[in-house]
Design a protein around this motif. Sequence first.
Motif, PDB file in Angstrom:
ATOM      1  N   SER A  86     -17.324  17.820  63.698  1.00  0.00           N
ATOM      2  CA  SER A  86     -17.029  17.648  65.127  1.00  0.00           C
ATOM      3  C   SER A  86     -15.622  17.093  65.336  1.00  0.00           C
ATOM      4  N   GLN A  87     -15.254  16.097  64.532  1.00  0.00           N
ATOM      5  CA  GLN A  87     -13.908  15.524  64.653  1.00  0.00           C
ATOM      6  C   GLN A  87     -12.841  16.527  64.241  1.00  0.00           C
ATOM      7  N   ASP A  90     -12.301  18.783  67.087  1.00  0.00           N
ATOM      8  CA  ASP A  90     -11.518  18.136  68.148  1.00  0.00           C
ATOM      9  C   ASP A  90     -10.020  18.321  67.945  1.00  0.00           C
ATOM     10  N   ASP A  93      -9.112  21.655  69.292  1.00  0.00           N
ATOM     11  CA  ASP A  93      -9.293  21.645  70.746  1.00  0.00           C
ATOM     12  C   ASP A  93      -8.074  21.046  71.433  1.00  0.00           C
ATOM     13  N   LYS A 195      -6.705  12.203  66.357  1.00  0.00           N
ATOM     14  CA  LYS A 195      -7.906  12.905  65.904  1.00  0.00           C
ATOM     15  C   LYS A 195      -7.879  13.120  64.392  1.00  0.00           C
TER      16      LYS A 195
END
Length: 211
Positions: A86-87, A90, A93, A195
Amino acid sequence: MFGRLMPKEVKFFDLFNNHAAHIVEGAAALTALMRDYDNPSLRQVQIDRIEREEKAADKITHDTIELLHKTFITPFDRDQIHALISQMDDILDIIQDVAESAMLYDLQKITPEAQQLAELSQLCCDRVQSAVKLLSSMDNADGILKLSKEIDRLESDADRVMRSAMSKLFRDEADVRQLIKMKAIYELLENVTDKCEDVANVIEGVVVENA
């Protein structure tokens, strides 16, 4: 324990590595976008490239979470696997957010400081990829922790560049609209390195618990 469990489902590491490769490609496209921003045709090439990398990485994130639900024995803690992918997602993103924001704001020029922040982001992403590649064996623990420290250092460098860039922007930029736009771009660019540091922290946690 860690070494015994890893062979049970090595596909996780393939997914991590594939995702990290897209991160590096996206970061390289971001650096090229900042460098070639004055050329509209080259600008669009890099924006399209970032979008492709982000979409490909999204699919890998989905596949990883799906595999996580199907796998009884995972190579390390389930929450850490979820947090890691998930990180990592990110990062891309936010890289896409930079590109989209630049177009949305109709930016006509990019500052040297924005280019420098993009370059620092790319260096961070390169280290993320290197750390992820080593994650499949805790024999690499020292190397992983060294890379994590390098990411921390680069994130601190990005903080300093952003503070200096902000000071210069508020001191020298007479166009209020341009000031607002560049402030947002600086913050997004610095957030890429934040991030990367988040990913490094997850990886450090895996090492500490399993080495």
